[in-house]
Design an enzyme around this catalytic site. Structure first.
Site, PDB file in Angstrom:
ATOM      1  N   ASP A 158       0.706  -1.365   0.083  1.00 55.70           N
ATOM      2  CA  ASP A 158      -0.076  -0.002  -0.178  1.00 55.70           C
ATOM      3  C   ASP A 158       0.827   1.384   0.063  1.00 55.70           C
ATOM      4  OD1 ASP A 158      -2.273  -1.624   0.120  1.00 55.70           O
ATOM      5  OD2 ASP A 158      -2.939  -0.677   2.027  1.00 55.70           O
ATOM      6  N   HIS A 215       3.616  -2.023   3.260  1.00 57.28           N
ATOM      7  CA  HIS A 215       3.579  -0.743   2.800  1.00 57.28           C
ATOM      8  C   HIS A 215       5.090  -0.413   2.144  1.00 57.28           C
ATOM      9  CE1 HIS A 215       0.686  -0.732   5.752  1.00 57.28           C
ATOM     10  NE2 HIS A 215       0.137   0.246   5.222  1.00 57.28           N
TER      11      HIS A 215
HETATM   12 ZN   LIG Z   1      -2.605   3.290   3.221  1.00 54.59          ZN
END
Ligand SMILES: [Zn+2]
Length: 292
Positions: free
Chosen positions: A90, A236
């Site tokens: 992400d 992430h």
């Molecule tokens: Zn996010």
């Protein structure tokens, strides 16, 4: 920048907090009277308001992260009976972290899905393009990574649609998946995602690599202890806790190869998100007698 729609919601919520607090207050008073006890009115009132606010907070938390009722349009996990898992990243793309992640994935021949923030795609279009060239899937992670339930409907639509348009324009691929920032969503978002043909995908294992001071060993141990067949694993490749860019994802990068080794050692197969979510169970169908 508080919009009218949000302000109205806050007023309604405060009203509900008042009602719940009053309920606690009257239950408390009756209980005290029943046991012939006495308490200062001031403390009773304060305690009731506190309890009312806490109840509302818990309800709100469940509402924005889980929703209420059966939600077949939201994927949190794949088929638990399978040995398949999917990797998702992400908040990118970023030059500093996405590029080394892509190198590792290429070297180990592993597919992944990148949920990209529109404004980061605008900033690093060549990284977004390489994600697609390398054969990975892409998802929409909104334009500016704002908390969707706090936005007006117009702003919410803009956040989702603008990112989708920029991703399509930059990579030539329409995002088939969408993931709301921080996993917070509401009914307006669900309806919009359905209309846009973007499937809502959350996750079942978070590596918590967004946390300050996280180490590669921590990520590896967490995945090792939690992962099972069907899992959607969240990493992430940019972002930080408060701002949407500028975090340190060195631990994510340095743990990735080991995480892949751990998954493979467990007999798990890392597949594209599409395959994880859309493959029917492989068991053969039972024999049935059909009338001629
Ligand atoms: Zn996010």
């Amino acid at each position: 920048m508080i919009n009218l729609e949000f302000a109205l919601r806050v007023v309604v919520l405060l009203g509900i907090v008042g009602l719940i607090s009053f309920m606690y207050w009257s239950i408390g008073n009756r209980t005290l009277r029943f046991f012939r006890l006495k308490a200062p009115r001031m403390w009773m009132a304060l305690f009731s308001i506190l309890l009312g606010a806490l109840t509302m907070f818990l309800l709100l938390t469940v509402w924005v992260y889980h929703g209420f009722g059966y939600q077949p349009d939201i994927y949190r996990v794949g088929n638990r009976i399978s040995n398949k898992v999917a990797l998702t990243f992400d908040d990118g793309p970023s030059e500093e972290f996405t590029l080394p992640i892509l190198d590792i994935l290429k070297e180990l021949d592993v597919p992944a899905t990148f949920f990209m923030v529109g404004k980061h795609v605008e900033k690093y279009p060549h990284v977004a393009q390489r994600i697609v060239e390398d054969g990975h899937s892409i998802g929409n992670h909104t334009q500016n990574h704002r908390n969707l339930p706090t936005l007006s409907t117009r702003e919410l639509q803009k956040e989702v649609m603008e990112a989708a348009a920029i991703i399509l324009e930059t990579t030539g691929v329409y995002p088939a998946f969408v993931r709301p920032p921080r996993g917070m969503y509401d009914d307006r978002f669900r309806r919009l995602a359905t209309l846009l043909g973007q499937e809502i995908v959350l996750w079942s294992v978070s590596t918590r690599d967004w946390r300050y001071g996280v180490t590669a060993t921590y990520i590896e141990r967490l995945v090792d202890s939690q992962v099972r067949g069907g899992d959607i694993i969240l990493f992430h490749d940019s972002g930080s806790l408060v701002k949407c860019e500028g975090g340190d994802r060195k631990a994510t990068v340095s743990s990735l190869a080991n995480v892949i080794t751990i998954l493979r050692a467990k007999g798990l197969e890392i597949v594209p998100l599409d395959e994880l979510l859309h493959t029917a169970p492989a068991e053969t169908f039972p024999q049935v007698d059909r009338p001629e």
